[in-house]
Enzyme design. Structure first.
Site, PDB file in Angstrom:
ATOM      1  N   HIS A 122       0.820  -1.203   0.000  1.00  0.00           N
ATOM      2  CA  HIS A 122       0.000   0.000   0.000  1.00  0.00           C
ATOM      3  C   HIS A 122       0.856   1.256   0.000  1.00  0.00           C
ATOM      4  O   HIS A 122       1.901   1.301   0.649  1.00  0.00           O
ATOM      5  CB  HIS A 122      -0.889   0.054   1.248  1.00  0.00           C
ATOM      6  CG  HIS A 122      -2.060  -0.854   1.177  1.00  0.00           C
ATOM      7  ND1 HIS A 122      -3.020  -0.916   2.165  1.00  0.00           N
ATOM      8  CD2 HIS A 122      -2.445  -1.739   0.233  1.00  0.00           C
ATOM      9  CE1 HIS A 122      -3.934  -1.795   1.833  1.00  0.00           C
ATOM     10  NE2 HIS A 122      -3.603  -2.310   0.673  1.00  0.00           N
ATOM     11  N   HIS A 210       5.142   6.250   0.520  1.00  0.00           N
ATOM     12  CA  HIS A 210       5.998   5.078   0.649  1.00  0.00           C
ATOM     13  C   HIS A 210       5.162   3.807   0.617  1.00  0.00           C
ATOM     14  O   HIS A 210       3.952   3.842   0.843  1.00  0.00           O
ATOM     15  CB  HIS A 210       6.751   5.131   1.978  1.00  0.00           C
ATOM     16  CG  HIS A 210       5.805   5.233   3.137  1.00  0.00           C
ATOM     17  ND1 HIS A 210       5.361   6.454   3.615  1.00  0.00           N
ATOM     18  CD2 HIS A 210       5.178   4.291   3.876  1.00  0.00           C
ATOM     19  CE1 HIS A 210       4.499   6.243   4.608  1.00  0.00           C
ATOM     20  NE2 HIS A 210       4.380   4.930   4.778  1.00  0.00           N
TER      21      HIS A 210
END
Length: 303
Positions: A122, A210
């Site tokens: 994710h 990230h």
């Protein structure tokens, strides 16, 4: 001098039944009866906090009935060369520090050895947040509108990094986004007005987008030296309803560390950074997702 007394005559009604009202005594007050207690088997079950089933994590915020944990993110399918990079990064990290756990590994396995079972990672566009029942549709509508307002784009990873969650209980190993950061920021900013209207926190003022792939439990709550991030929950499991966690007191199965060794990230970047910044780290962003409880909804970018 003698005063005259006057007598005032007050007419008195007769005893005719037409003019008389029968006065009856008030009935005694009705006593309120307390309903019997609901049988135990009919009571809604309260989730039990068992750290042994959640890799040593425990809830920091109690479960609230009628409240759903949610967060908005971009899904990244883990395959090909990128999967190989993540596998090697996890192996190197385990040599550097004890207790490294794969993000997305099964909770029943306290120390998974492979990323073979991980299908996706994710890239979060929001912090985890809570929704009430009447807020679900409005939040979904906000995510759908954000997707319609932004076109698909190409992004890539720039380097390995480590980030600590808001509770300072876990440090995560991440692949940090380089190209595509501006587009992700635009998507995230579009959701801010709706989050604020729900009295939820917006995303970070200086976000570092990230994809996390591993984490370690911390012994205590150290003050971070860099801006902390709340990271996406493990996949494919739903995010914790607590929006936070604490290390378990039992460290025999789930070891903790005071901090991530200073050498870990430099070693990862020295050994795998050039591959990560190459074609293996390039990916397409074509949709945005929201997870509400265990349900996931997605919309294609089409702006």
């Amino acid at each position: 001098m003698k005063r005259n007394r006057r007598t005032i005559l007050v007419p008195y009604s007769g005893s005719s039944s037409e003019n008389e009202e029968e006065i009856l005594p008030l009935p005694p007050p009705v006593k309120k009866r307390r309903l019997p207690a609901l049988a135990s088997h009919l009571m809604p079950a309260t989730p039990l906090d068992d750290p042994s089933k959640h890799q040593g994590r425990t809830r920091a915020i109690p479960h609230v009935e009628g409240q759903w944990a949610a967060h908005v993110y971009v899904s990244l399918v883990l395959r090909g060369a990128l999967r190989g990079i993540v596998e090697r990064a996890v192996s190197i990290a385990k040599q550097e520090v004890a207790g490294v756990r794969l993000l997305g590994g099964a909770d029943s396995d306290p120390n998974p050895d492979s990323v073979a079972a991980v299908r996706e990672l994710h890239i979060s566009l929001t912090r985890p947040f809570f929704l009430r029942a009447h807020q679900k549709e409005e939040m979904k509508r906000a995510v759908r509108n954000a997707a319609k307002a932004h076109p698909p784009f190409t992004a890539s990873f720039a380097a390995f990094s480590d980030l600590t969650n808001d509770e300072h209980t876990r440090t995560f190993l991440c692949m940090e986004v380089g190209a595509g950061h501006g587009e992700l920021r635009a998507l995230s900013d579009t959701l801010t007005p709706t989050l604020l209207s729900f009295h939820q926190k917006e995303y970070y003022e200086q976000p570092r987008f990230h994809a996390s792939f591993a984490w370690v439990l911390l012994e205590h709550s150290p003050q971070p030296t860099t801006p902390s991030e709340t990271l996406e929950p493990p996949i494919p499991l739903p995010p914790s309803p607590s929006l936070g966690d604490r290390p378990s007191e039992d460290t025999s199965l789930f070891p903790t560390v005071p901090r991530l060794p200073e050498t870990t990230i430099p070693v990862l970047n020295a050994g795998l950074g050039s591959q990560l910044k190459g074609s293996a780290g390039v990916f397409e962003v074509g949709e945005v997702r929201i997870r509400i409880g265990k349900d996931v909804f997605s919309w294609e970018l089409s702006g």
